[in-house]
Design an enzyme around this catalytic site. Sequence first.
Site, PDB file in Angstrom:
ATOM      1  CE1 TYR A  33      -3.776   2.484   0.949  1.00  0.00           C
ATOM      2  CE2 TYR A  33      -1.918   3.618   1.937  1.00  0.00           C
ATOM      3  CZ  TYR A  33      -3.207   3.630   1.479  1.00  0.00           C
ATOM      4  OH  TYR A  33      -3.938   4.788   1.547  1.00  0.00           O
ATOM      5  CG  HIS A  34       2.317   3.032  -3.026  1.00  0.00           C
ATOM      6  ND1 HIS A  34       2.113   1.701  -3.322  1.00  0.00           N
ATOM      7  CD2 HIS A  34       2.368   3.673  -4.212  1.00  0.00           C
ATOM      8  CE1 HIS A  34       2.037   1.543  -4.634  1.00  0.00           C
ATOM      9  NE2 HIS A  34       2.180   2.727  -5.197  1.00  0.00           N
ATOM     10  CD  GLN A  35      -3.333   8.530  -0.010  1.00  0.00           C
ATOM     11  OE1 GLN A  35      -3.941   7.483   0.085  1.00  0.00           O
ATOM     12  NE2 GLN A  35      -3.844   9.572  -0.612  1.00  0.00           N
TER      13      GLN A  35
END
Length: 170
Positions: A117-119
Amino acid sequence: MLHRSHQPADYQCPFCELVQGLPFSQDNLCAPTDLIYQTELVAAIMACDGFGNYGGHAMIIPTAHLEALYDLDDATGAAIMKETKRVALAMKLAWNPEGTSTRQHNEPAGNQHVWHYHQHVFPRYHDDQLYQQLRHRVSVEDRARKAQELRRALFSPEHPEPLQASDLVR
């Protein structure tokens, strides 16, 4: 489970290698200087790619290996949003962009390419062409400089407490 994992069985996660201080695998595009800071639950890192006319944006990632939005527990999700806001405010102080944008992708059809996951947190400018997908590699040196600029904005003597919107000059 609502989704299946898309990471290959032999996947070597570049983000886990970075935040856990592991040796980098051959295909890892991260550099140790990409790490801006890390808390117990999340880390802020520089992205190796830039988009459009500008290079240098940050990503907020969980320190645990969680593949997609669906995998986040509530505490990690809340920490990601808190740090996304802090990094966006730091960008405003460090780089004075005309705005900021965030985005996040899940699964191949959602345009996810790293199975952690990466924002994304982008500084925005009227002519940046972010959504035209003009992706380009940003040099390790440029990323290191920008990471240092964000660190200074985040942890400067003028801002010993977490950044707030009221810290920005309007």
